[in-house]
Design a protein around this motif. Structure first.
Motif, short mmCIF file in Angstrom:
data_model
loop_
_atom_site.label_atom_id
_atom_site.label_comp_id
_atom_site.label_asym_id
_atom_site.label_seq_id
_atom_site.Cartn_x
_atom_site.Cartn_y
_atom_site.Cartn_z
N LEU A 1 0.53 -1.07 -0.25
CA LEU A 1 -0.11 0.18 -0.30
C LEU A 1 0.54 1.77 -0.14
N LEU A 2 2.19 1.06 0.18
CA LEU A 2 2.51 2.00 -0.32
C LEU A 2 3.58 2.67 -1.19
N ASP A 3 3.99 3.60 -1.85
CA ASP A 3 4.00 4.16 -3.11
C ASP A 3 5.35 5.08 -2.92
N LEU A 4 6.42 4.17 -2.45
CA LEU A 4 8.21 5.05 -2.11
C LEU A 4 8.67 5.38 -2.85
N ASP A 5 8.90 5.04 -4.84
CA ASP A 5 8.92 5.87 -5.24
C ASP A 5 8.29 7.96 -5.41
N SER B 1 17.19 9.92 1.11
CA SER B 1 17.29 10.02 2.21
C SER B 1 15.69 10.32 2.45
N ALA B 2 14.54 10.30 1.03
CA ALA B 2 12.74 10.51 1.19
C ALA B 2 12.31 9.43 2.80
N VAL B 3 12.77 8.43 1.92
CA VAL B 3 11.95 7.22 3.23
C VAL B 3 12.92 6.79 4.80
N PRO B 4 14.09 6.23 4.47
CA PRO B 4 14.92 5.74 5.58
C PRO B 4 15.39 6.12 6.01
N GLY B 5 15.64 6.09 7.78
CA GLY B 5 15.74 6.02 8.89
C GLY B 5 17.28 6.11 9.43
N TRP B 6 17.03 6.40 10.73
CA TRP B 6 18.82 6.33 10.49
C TRP B 6 19.65 4.87 10.97
N ALA B 7 18.22 3.33 10.58
CA ALA B 7 18.48 1.95 11.04
C ALA B 7 17.47 1.75 9.52
#
Length: 266
Positions: A92-96, A207-213
């Motif tokens: 259900l996610l649109d990461l692009d 850097s839009a999606v991932p965090g520190w880990a």
């Protein structure tokens, strides 16, 4: 006190078939990976981990762009764009699209910031002012920059540091960047916007999606010991490689995996 954004990838969505709320289901799923969410002990962090408490979402609740935010397996954020959610199935996610939005915003910020800096070529970085301040402090009182806190020598160095910060922020370009909302919260805006445009936009995209880990579906941690944004080339290369690796992991997840944003406090 620091907060770190962690993404947890569960192999499948939490089970809410028995009427359990999604939030409660996540609080059942995550402790085996993170420990208990709330630690009220003494001054030391719990054994075996460096954070003292965690919560689902927290200050990072708007973690993912969702195509169906009303789906029962989606944990919404409390504020902001309703499409930006705290937890949801990967399908259900649109990461692009989320990356594209961040890239467009970064391109706009780079263009506006460098338009200001090109008109003010005399603008200096914060580090230049701080270095001169340290040199003045050492000339006035040798050893002052390494002196213990609250000593008279330390106060000399601290006064020069304060003067350096004031002089940096008094520059016309820095004032214009501030008025345009283009300051950089981690440090020197002049350094921040000095990267080539393509590199700046690419870093923002990744850097839009991932965090520190990230904790993957097998329970393995992926992250950097320290994400530096000091501006040196080696640190920025390491950051870009880390972000590319994290995005590769995210894009390889199956559709039935489930992503959760977690706020780690240390």
């Amino acid at each position: 006190m620091s907060h770190y954004r962690l993404i947890v990838a569960l192999p499948e969505p939490p089970d809410i078939s028995a009427g359990t709320t999604l939030g409660d289901a996540l609080l059942r799923e995550l402790p085996p990976l993170l420990g208990e969410p709330d630690y009220a002990g003494g001054d030391a962090d719990p054994a075996g981990r460096w954070w003292d408490w965690w919560m689902v979402g927290g200050r990072f609740e708007n973690g993912f762009l969702c195509t169906d935010p009303d789906h029962p397996l989606v944990l919404p954020a409390e504020d902001g764009d309703p499409r930006m959610v705290t937890a949801a199935p990967v399908s259900l996610l649109d990461l692009d699209a989320q990356r594209d939005v961040r890239a467009r915003e970064a391109a706009d910020r780079w263009d506006r910031a460098n338009g200001i800096l090109r008109r003010r070529p005399e603008t200096e970085t914060l580090s230049a002012f701080v270095l001169r301040g340290r040199e003045r402090a050492e000339r006035a009182c040798p050893g002052s920059t390494a002196a213990h806190v609250r000593t008279p020598e330390w106060r000399i160095a601290e006064a020069e540091r304060s003067a350096a910060l004031k002089a940096y922020h008094a520059q016309d370009a820095v004032r214009e960047l501030r008025e345009a909302g283009l300051t950089h919260f981690l440090g020197c805006a002049v350094d921040h916007y000095s990267a080539p445009r393509e590199e700046f936009v690419e870093e923002a995209r990744w850097s839009a999606v991932p965090g520190w880990a990230l904790i993957d579906t097998g329970g393995a941690w992926h992250g950097m010991e320290h994400l530096s944004d000091a501006g040196d080339d080696e640190a920025r290369r390491a950051l870009r490689e880390h972000l590319r690796h994290m995005n590769t992991l995210l894009d390889a997840l199956p559709g039935d995996a489930y992503l959760v944003t977690v706020d780690l406090h240390a």
